[in-house]
Design a protein around this motif. Structure first.
Motif, PDB file in Angstrom:
ATOM      1  N   ARG A   1      62.357  48.728  51.141  1.00 18.16           N
ATOM      2  CA  ARG A   1      63.383  48.617  50.139  1.00 18.16           C
ATOM      3  C   ARG A   1      63.442  47.222  49.948  1.00 18.16           C
ATOM      4  O   ARG A   1      63.826  46.721  48.405  1.00 18.16           O
ATOM      5  N   ARG A   2      64.644  46.424  50.614  1.00 14.58           N
ATOM      6  CA  ARG A   2      64.259  45.135  50.399  1.00 14.58           C
ATOM      7  C   ARG A   2      63.725  44.106  52.300  1.00 14.58           C
ATOM      8  O   ARG A   2      64.415  43.908  52.318  1.00 14.58           O
ATOM      9  N   PRO A   3      61.972  43.206  51.875  1.00 10.12           N
ATOM     10  CA  PRO A   3      62.362  42.425  53.096  1.00 10.12           C
ATOM     11  C   PRO A   3      63.288  41.596  53.238  1.00 10.12           C
ATOM     12  O   PRO A   3      62.825  41.130  54.220  1.00 10.12           O
ATOM     13  N   GLN A   4      63.585  41.331  52.575  1.00  9.88           N
ATOM     14  CA  GLN A   4      64.381  40.444  52.882  1.00  9.88           C
ATOM     15  C   GLN A   4      65.861  40.730  53.761  1.00  9.88           C
ATOM     16  O   GLN A   4      65.819  40.009  54.865  1.00  9.88           O
ATOM     17  N   ARG A   5      65.759  41.742  53.978  1.00  9.75           N
ATOM     18  CA  ARG A   5      66.280  42.737  55.538  1.00  9.75           C
ATOM     19  C   ARG A   5      65.331  42.384  55.962  1.00  9.75           C
ATOM     20  O   ARG A   5      65.732  41.676  58.340  1.00  9.75           O
ATOM     21  N   GLY A   6      64.295  42.379  56.380  1.00  5.17           N
ATOM     22  CA  GLY A   6      63.098  41.610  57.290  1.00  5.17           C
ATOM     23  C   GLY A   6      63.158  40.487  57.818  1.00  5.17           C
ATOM     24  O   GLY A   6      63.047  40.099  59.517  1.00  5.17           O
ATOM     25  N   MET A   7      63.165  39.453  56.781  1.00  3.25           N
ATOM     26  CA  MET A   7      63.611  38.612  57.377  1.00  3.25           C
ATOM     27  C   MET A   7      65.151  37.546  57.946  1.00  3.25           C
ATOM     28  O   MET A   7      65.176  37.256  58.861  1.00  3.25           O
ATOM     29  N   LEU A   8      66.581  38.581  57.732  1.00  4.63           N
ATOM     30  CA  LEU A   8      67.468  38.567  58.205  1.00  4.63           C
ATOM     31  C   LEU A   8      67.338  39.241  60.307  1.00  4.63           C
ATOM     32  O   LEU A   8      67.989  38.193  60.741  1.00  4.63           O
TER      33      LEU A   8
ATOM     34  N   GLU B   1      55.368  38.335  65.885  1.00  2.00           N
ATOM     35  CA  GLU B   1      53.972  38.308  65.091  1.00  2.00           C
ATOM     36  C   GLU B   1      53.494  39.366  64.182  1.00  2.00           C
ATOM     37  O   GLU B   1      53.162  39.246  62.795  1.00  2.00           O
ATOM     38  N   ALA B   2      54.468  40.614  63.963  1.00  2.00           N
ATOM     39  CA  ALA B   2      53.444  41.901  63.880  1.00  2.00           C
ATOM     40  C   ALA B   2      55.396  42.132  62.519  1.00  2.00           C
ATOM     41  O   ALA B   2      54.714  42.212  61.687  1.00  2.00           O
ATOM     42  N   LEU B   3      56.508  41.802  63.064  1.00  2.00           N
ATOM     43  CA  LEU B   3      57.777  41.472  61.942  1.00  2.00           C
ATOM     44  C   LEU B   3      56.827  40.945  60.623  1.00  2.00           C
ATOM     45  O   LEU B   3      57.102  41.031  59.982  1.00  2.00           O
ATOM     46  N   VAL B   4      56.458  39.351  61.379  1.00  2.00           N
ATOM     47  CA  VAL B   4      56.597  38.751  60.016  1.00  2.00           C
ATOM     48  C   VAL B   4      55.112  39.452  59.916  1.00  2.00           C
ATOM     49  O   VAL B   4      55.032  39.135  57.979  1.00  2.00           O
ATOM     50  N   VAL B   5      54.059  39.945  59.910  1.00  2.00           N
ATOM     51  CA  VAL B   5      53.589  40.766  58.894  1.00  2.00           C
ATOM     52  C   VAL B   5      53.737  41.980  58.164  1.00  2.00           C
ATOM     53  O   VAL B   5      53.265  41.920  57.813  1.00  2.00           O
ATOM     54  N   ALA B   6      54.409  42.399  59.440  1.00  2.00           N
ATOM     55  CA  ALA B   6      55.203  43.480  57.959  1.00  2.00           C
ATOM     56  C   ALA B   6      56.041  42.990  56.561  1.00  2.00           C
ATOM     57  O   ALA B   6      56.511  43.995  55.963  1.00  2.00           O
ATOM     58  N   VAL B   7      57.075  42.000  57.425  1.00  2.00           N
ATOM     59  CA  VAL B   7      58.147  41.662  56.217  1.00  2.00           C
ATOM     60  C   VAL B   7      56.887  41.364  55.182  1.00  2.00           C
ATOM     61  O   VAL B   7      57.688  41.739  54.136  1.00  2.00           O
ATOM     62  N   LEU B   8      56.050  40.340  55.733  1.00  2.00           N
ATOM     63  CA  LEU B   8      55.001  39.909  54.499  1.00  2.00           C
ATOM     64  C   LEU B   8      54.386  41.105  53.606  1.00  2.00           C
ATOM     65  O   LEU B   8      54.263  40.894  52.394  1.00  2.00           O
ATOM     66  N   GLY B   9      53.848  42.217  54.643  1.00  2.00           N
ATOM     67  CA  GLY B   9      53.391  43.167  53.414  1.00  2.00           C
ATOM     68  C   GLY B   9      54.585  43.961  52.834  1.00  2.00           C
ATOM     69  O   GLY B   9      54.126  44.657  51.637  1.00  2.00           O
ATOM     70  N   ALA B  10      55.526  44.537  53.215  1.00  2.00           N
ATOM     71  CA  ALA B  10      56.465  44.484  52.184  1.00  2.00           C
ATOM     72  C   ALA B  10      56.766  43.912  51.334  1.00  2.00           C
ATOM     73  O   ALA B  10      57.422  45.107  50.096  1.00  2.00           O
ATOM     74  N   THR B  11      56.433  42.465  50.713  1.00  9.70           N
ATOM     75  CA  THR B  11      56.810  42.088  49.339  1.00  9.70           C
ATOM     76  C   THR B  11      55.940  42.614  48.944  1.00  9.70           C
ATOM     77  O   THR B  11      56.572  42.511  47.372  1.00  9.70           O
ATOM     78  N   PHE B  12      54.714  43.548  48.785  1.00  8.91           N
ATOM     79  CA  PHE B  12      53.806  43.526  48.093  1.00  8.91           C
ATOM     80  C   PHE B  12      54.566  44.719  47.842  1.00  8.91           C
ATOM     81  O   PHE B  12      53.654  45.653  46.826  1.00  8.91           O
ATOM     82  N   LEU B  13      54.788  45.793  48.404  1.00 10.03           N
ATOM     83  CA  LEU B  13      55.023  47.285  48.401  1.00 10.03           C
ATOM     84  C   LEU B  13      56.898  47.496  48.009  1.00 10.03           C
ATOM     85  O   LEU B  13      57.335  48.596  46.868  1.00 10.03           O
ATOM     86  N   ALA B  14      57.532  46.358  47.896  1.00  9.32           N
ATOM     87  CA  ALA B  14      58.807  46.883  47.697  1.00  9.32           C
ATOM     88  C   ALA B  14      58.961  46.595  45.954  1.00  9.32           C
ATOM     89  O   ALA B  14      58.581  46.700  45.114  1.00  9.32           O
ATOM     90  N   PRO B  15      60.389  47.439  45.732  1.00  5.73           N
ATOM     91  CA  PRO B  15      60.574  47.554  43.772  1.00  5.73           C
ATOM     92  C   PRO B  15      60.567  45.691  43.176  1.00  5.73           C
ATOM     93  O   PRO B  15      61.153  45.005  44.282  1.00  5.73           O
ATOM     94  N   ALA B  16      60.500  45.896  42.207  1.00  2.00           N
ATOM     95  CA  ALA B  16      60.936  44.670  41.465  1.00  2.00           C
ATOM     96  C   ALA B  16      61.980  44.242  41.227  1.00  2.00           C
ATOM     97  O   ALA B  16      61.983  42.966  41.928  1.00  2.00           O
ATOM     98  N   SER B  17      62.961  45.137  42.116  1.00  2.00           N
ATOM     99  CA  SER B  17      64.118  44.387  41.401  1.00  2.00           C
ATOM    100  C   SER B  17      64.568  43.286  43.579  1.00  2.00           C
ATOM    101  O   SER B  17      65.400  42.524  43.408  1.00  2.00           O
ATOM    102  N   ALA B  18      63.429  43.707  44.014  1.00  2.00           N
ATOM    103  CA  ALA B  18      63.316  43.068  45.367  1.00  2.00           C
ATOM    104  C   ALA B  18      62.748  41.432  45.699  1.00  2.00           C
ATOM    105  O   ALA B  18      63.144  40.542  46.058  1.00  2.00           O
ATOM    106  N   ARG B  19      61.978  41.300  44.074  1.00  2.00           N
ATOM    107  CA  ARG B  19      60.746  40.183  44.832  1.00  2.00           C
ATOM    108  C   ARG B  19      61.407  38.925  42.979  1.00  2.00           C
ATOM    109  O   ARG B  19      62.409  39.132  42.088  1.00  2.00           O
ATOM    110  N   ALA B  20      61.069  38.180  43.095  1.00  2.00           N
ATOM    111  CA  ALA B  20      61.448  36.773  42.355  1.00  2.00           C
ATOM    112  C   ALA B  20      60.459  37.059  41.105  1.00  2.00           C
ATOM    113  O   ALA B  20      59.233  37.593  41.101  1.00  2.00           O
ATOM    114  N   PRO B  21      61.620  36.502  40.258  1.00  2.00           N
ATOM    115  CA  PRO B  21      60.259  36.646  38.520  1.00  2.00           C
ATOM    116  C   PRO B  21      59.191  35.987  38.841  1.00  2.00           C
ATOM    117  O   PRO B  21      58.707  34.358  39.482  1.00  2.00           O
TER     118      PRO B  21
END
Length: 450
Positions: free
Chosen positions: A36-43, A69-89
């Motif tokens: 839902r919000r990949p930023q949580r994965g970064m935190l 390494e798994a978490l980094v790949v998962a967070v990056l993958g989540a940025t392509f699936l997250a809702p538009a509200s979580a992504r930068a313009p």
């Protein structure tokens, strides 16, 4: 979905797979939250990386060591699936330092392709894997609340690590060895002094981590000194500093002094008083053994001798000896083959390491990266106000400290400093980019409460 998840967990428990059930019970909510919000994965990554070294003494399956390494790949993958509200313009300009990163990466990939082998592959991973988390942060930048939480996480983890590092001085080497830590890898000495390593695999990660958090945290705390979090951080500064001292990482001491000097000249002149106080404190260390360890020039002479002996190799190979030919990458490749060369060369200098492996062109790209990142951060300091301006100043001080520390250590190859480097410079870059957007508020304000 909740009902079916409970059924699966119940079946695993009844079947005796308690560990798998517990793993799913934790992993499923985390995965859903990150999607839902990949930023949580970064935190989450920032909250966990300082404690990766505890796997040295905590029983765990072999695959668990690759969690980061798994978490980094998962967070990056989540940025392509997250809702538009979580992504930068879309359509934002890339950070000004991106060309330097791209050039260094291109030179490294070319060297790895030419050299080949496991060492080159490890060299690419060690040098650039955590660039993926920077990409994730750029795609889904943290909002003001998440940036504030990021700083809180850094504060809390650094204090915990410092307290554990100081406790290790009381426990002693024998008791630490009985806990499962190994001599000459994790347990090290400087003269007769045990070097604290806290929850890291070696003292270097501990010393540099506390150094970086102190430099990032000071301007943030001073910018809002009435806030409870700021007061607690300033009260804990002696604990953090003492923890850094017990690591006996001279590069961290020098880097801290350089970072404090930067903050003093740029933002808080009174901080310049800290530098002579630190020097006096070192001179008045109660143990003669500790003082000798602090000011011994033997390791410096050994490094200089190594650089001098290999200057001929650098001159005869202007394009470098090949990525992964020295340091951690070469050691990992040798361990994979089951043969470890005791004479393996480790430059203990980020600049000389890159010069030796990638030649003059690689060194030039690295210098451009440091310079471009610092110029970009200084622009952000001027354009951002309040919390974000203070954060940009702290990250600038960290970069200055990293440049100085790189003279005595392969700084960008030390975990988790590589994670901290890419995350923090990208967070500031995304914040500055958002501030230049017409739709962005002039001064994002972090929550006022701790």
């Amino acid at each position: 979905m909740l009902v079916s998840g409970n059924l699966v967990l119940g079946a695993l428990v009844l079947g005796g797979a308690v560990e798998a059930a517990l793993l799913l019970a934790v992993a499923v909510p985390v995965v859903l939250a990150v999607l839902r919000r990949p930023q949580r994965g970064m935190l989450l990554l920032l909250a966990l990386v300082p404690f990766d070294g505890l796997l040295e003494v905590v029983p765990h399956p072999g695959w668990a060591s690759a969690w980061k390494e798994a978490l980094v790949v998962a967070v990056l993958g989540a940025t392509f699936l997250a809702p538009a509200s979580a992504r930068a313009p879309a359509g934002r300009r890339l950070p000004s330092w991106f060309p330097a990163v791209a050039a260094l990466l291109a030179v490294s990939v070319g060297s790895a392709a030419t050299t080949g082998g496991a060492a080159a592959a490890y060299g690419l991973k060690i040098s650039f894997f955590y660039l993926l988390i920077a990409w994730a942060v750029w795609r889904c930048p943290p909002d003001p609340t998440e940036r504030d939480r990021m700083v809180t996480i850094l504060f809390a983890t650094a204090v915990i690590c410092a307290v554990y590092g100081l406790a290790q001085q009381k426990l002693g080497a024998d008791q630490l060895n009985g806990m499962g830590y190994e001599y000459n890898t994790t347990i090290r000495f400087a003269g007769g002094l045990l070097r604290s390593f806290s929850s890291f695999v070696q003292p270097f990660g501990f010393g540099f981590y506390v150094m970086a958090v102190m430099l990032v945290g000071l301007p943030v705390a001073l910018a809002d000194a009435k806030r409870l979090r700021s007061r607690l951080f300033l009260l804990c500064m002696p604990v953090l500093f003492a923890g850094m001292l017990t690591s006996v990482v001279r590069g961290a001491w020098l880097g801290f002094a350089a970072g404090i000097g930067y903050l003093g000249f740029r933002r808080h002149p009174r901080l310049l008083l800290v530098i002579p106080l630190v020097m006096v404190g070192l001179l008045l260390l109660p143990s003669i053994t500790t003082s000798e360890a602090a000011f011994s020039s033997q390791s410096t002479q050994e490094r200089a001798t190594g650089w001098g002996e290999r200057t001929r190799d650098v001159l005869s190979h202007p394009f470098g000896a090949g990525l992964g030919s020295t340091g951690a990458a070469a050691e990992k490749a040798q361990r994979l083959r089951g043969v470890l060369n005791p004479d393996l060369y480790t430059p203990d200098n980020q600049f000389f390491l890159v010069l030796y492996e990638l030649g003059v062109l690689g060194l030039w790209c690295l210098l451009l990266l440091f310079g471009w990142v610092l110029v970009s951060l200084r622009r952000a300091e001027r354009s951002l106000a309040g919390f974000d301006g203070a954060l940009a100043a702290g990250v600038s001080a960290m970069v200055v400290a990293a440049a100085v520390a790189s003279l005595t250590a392969s700084y960008l190859q030390i975990f988790p400093m590589d994670v901290l480097w890419w995350v923090l410079i990208t967070v500031v870059a995304t914040t500055a980019s958002a501030s230049r957007s017409p739709a962005a508020p002039a001064d994002p304000v972090a929550p006022a409460n701790a």
